[in-house]
Scaffold this motif. Structure first.
Motif, mmCIF file in Angstrom:
data_model
loop_
_atom_site.group_PDB
_atom_site.id
_atom_site.type_symbol
_atom_site.label_atom_id
_atom_site.label_comp_id
_atom_site.label_asym_id
_atom_site.label_seq_id
_atom_site.Cartn_x
_atom_site.Cartn_y
_atom_site.Cartn_z
ATOM 1 N N VAL A 1 -0.369 -6.050 -10.663
ATOM 2 C CA VAL A 1 0.043 -5.623 -9.328
ATOM 3 C C VAL A 1 0.085 -6.947 -8.200
ATOM 4 C CG1 VAL A 1 -0.853 -3.464 -9.577
ATOM 5 C CG2 VAL A 1 -2.306 -4.924 -8.434
ATOM 6 N N ASN A 2 -0.461 -8.126 -8.632
ATOM 7 C CA ASN A 2 -0.316 -9.070 -7.920
ATOM 8 C C ASN A 2 -1.288 -9.103 -6.716
ATOM 9 O OD1 ASN A 2 0.471 -12.084 -7.737
ATOM 10 N ND2 ASN A 2 2.236 -11.264 -6.432
ATOM 11 N N LEU A 3 -2.490 -8.657 -7.116
ATOM 12 C CA LEU A 3 -3.646 -8.888 -6.065
ATOM 13 C C LEU A 3 -4.906 -9.462 -6.703
ATOM 14 C CD1 LEU A 3 -3.467 -5.209 -4.566
ATOM 15 C CD2 LEU A 3 -2.754 -7.367 -3.259
ATOM 16 N N ARG B 1 2.345 0.810 -1.684
ATOM 17 C CA ARG B 1 2.897 0.719 -3.080
ATOM 18 C C ARG B 1 1.723 -0.024 -3.928
ATOM 19 N NH1 ARG B 1 4.578 -4.738 -4.104
ATOM 20 N NH2 ARG B 1 4.492 -6.015 -2.378
ATOM 21 N N TYR B 2 0.625 -0.574 -3.597
ATOM 22 C CA TYR B 2 -0.282 -1.252 -4.323
ATOM 23 C C TYR B 2 -1.277 -0.106 -4.798
ATOM 24 C CZ TYR B 2 1.090 -5.946 -2.599
ATOM 25 O OH TYR B 2 1.607 -7.161 -2.377
ATOM 26 N N ASP B 3 -1.634 0.849 -4.002
ATOM 27 C CA ASP B 3 -2.280 1.982 -4.560
ATOM 28 C C ASP B 3 -1.798 2.710 -5.413
ATOM 29 O OD1 ASP B 3 -4.383 1.085 -2.623
ATOM 30 O OD2 ASP B 3 -3.934 2.624 -1.217
ATOM 31 N N LYS B 4 -0.234 2.944 -5.422
ATOM 32 C CA LYS B 4 0.529 3.692 -6.236
ATOM 33 C C LYS B 4 0.677 3.121 -7.396
ATOM 34 C CE LYS B 4 3.053 6.083 -2.646
ATOM 35 N NZ LYS B 4 4.281 6.302 -2.001
ATOM 36 N N LEU C 1 -10.018 4.586 -3.096
ATOM 37 C CA LEU C 1 -9.126 6.015 -3.770
ATOM 38 C C LEU C 1 -10.087 6.965 -4.492
ATOM 39 C CD1 LEU C 1 -6.255 3.876 -5.502
ATOM 40 C CD2 LEU C 1 -6.350 5.592 -3.622
ATOM 41 N N GLU C 2 -11.468 6.356 -5.045
ATOM 42 C CA GLU C 2 -12.427 7.393 -5.656
ATOM 43 C C GLU C 2 -13.062 8.094 -4.404
ATOM 44 O OE1 GLU C 2 -13.496 4.907 -9.796
ATOM 45 O OE2 GLU C 2 -14.568 4.605 -7.750
ATOM 46 N N GLU C 3 -13.415 7.290 -3.665
ATOM 47 C CA GLU C 3 -14.168 7.923 -2.381
ATOM 48 C C GLU C 3 -13.441 8.930 -1.592
ATOM 49 O OE1 GLU C 3 -15.473 4.431 -0.086
ATOM 50 O OE2 GLU C 3 -17.163 4.160 -1.344
ATOM 51 N N VAL D 1 -8.509 -5.283 -5.681
ATOM 52 C CA VAL D 1 -8.109 -4.359 -6.739
ATOM 53 C C VAL D 1 -9.251 -3.416 -6.662
ATOM 54 C CG1 VAL D 1 -7.636 -3.450 -9.006
ATOM 55 C CG2 VAL D 1 -6.200 -5.228 -7.849
ATOM 56 N N THR D 2 -10.639 -3.927 -6.866
ATOM 57 C CA THR D 2 -11.850 -3.125 -6.894
ATOM 58 C C THR D 2 -12.339 -2.368 -5.833
ATOM 59 O OG1 THR D 2 -12.784 -4.719 -8.296
ATOM 60 C CG2 THR D 2 -14.436 -3.447 -7.228
ATOM 61 N N GLU D 3 -11.969 -3.061 -4.533
ATOM 62 C CA GLU D 3 -11.941 -2.421 -3.401
ATOM 63 C C GLU D 3 -11.056 -1.095 -3.220
ATOM 64 O OE1 GLU D 3 -14.172 -2.285 -0.983
ATOM 65 O OE2 GLU D 3 -15.434 -3.628 -2.388
ATOM 66 N N ARG D 4 -9.795 -1.156 -3.600
ATOM 67 C CA ARG D 4 -8.643 -0.185 -3.485
ATOM 68 C C ARG D 4 -8.975 0.820 -4.501
ATOM 69 N NH1 ARG D 4 -3.731 -1.301 -1.253
ATOM 70 N NH2 ARG D 4 -3.464 -3.064 -0.370
ATOM 71 N N ILE D 5 -9.590 0.556 -5.685
ATOM 72 C CA ILE D 5 -9.969 1.714 -6.560
ATOM 73 C C ILE D 5 -11.190 2.520 -6.091
ATOM 74 C CG2 ILE D 5 -11.136 2.093 -8.820
ATOM 75 C CD1 ILE D 5 -9.332 -0.119 -9.866
#
Length: 138
Positions: free
Chosen positions: A27-29, A3-6, A41-43, A34-38
């Motif tokens: 998103v409360n992170l 859900r965080y990624d979404k 998602l890009e990779e 957030v930087t790592e998740r982005i």
């Protein structure tokens, strides 16, 4: 994807220019999370890029499709000419009576006419037909 990624993706779709700090608060992170998740998602290719959506004022811009016929067709000579015109929004080499269809959007009628005149000088050109777009695409 959780859900965080979404949520991050939804926020980036809404406004890709918002800061990581803003996204992290929404998103409360943490910012680093957030930087790592982005980055992840890009990779993975889930986020494929960031784009500007540009509004062309319908009162000042004009658009037309150009259908072109060549005898003989020399695609290797034509492609660089197509790529050299930034007003060309799409180009399709096709089969049948026509060889190439171009969608051209120009800032005004004078520029559209200049592009049309330039096409008449392309090598092996037999025929160019202009099809004006009467209504802007939505």
């Amino acid at each position: 994807m959780d859900r965080y990624d979404k949520n991050i993706i939804a926020l980036l779709i809404e406004d890709a220019r918002q800061s990581v700090s803003d996204i992290s608060r929404k998103v409360n992170l943490s910012r680093s999370a957030v930087t790592e998740r982005i980055k992840r998602l890009e990779e993975k290719g889930i986020i494929k890029g960031y784009h500007a959506s540009v509004h062309m004022d319908a009162t000042s811009s004009v658009a037309a499709y150009f259908s072109l016929t060549f005898r003989p067709i020399q695609r290797d000579l034509i492609e660089p000419l197509v790529k050299a015109l930034p007003e060309i929004r799409s180009a399709h080499f096709i089969s049948g009576d026509l060889d190439l269809i171009l969608l051209v959007e120009a800032e005004n009628m004078a520029r559209l006419t200049a592009i049309r005149v330039e096409m008449d000088t392309w090598p092996y050109i037999e025929k160019v037909t202009t099809h004006m777009c009467l209504c802007p695409a939505k």
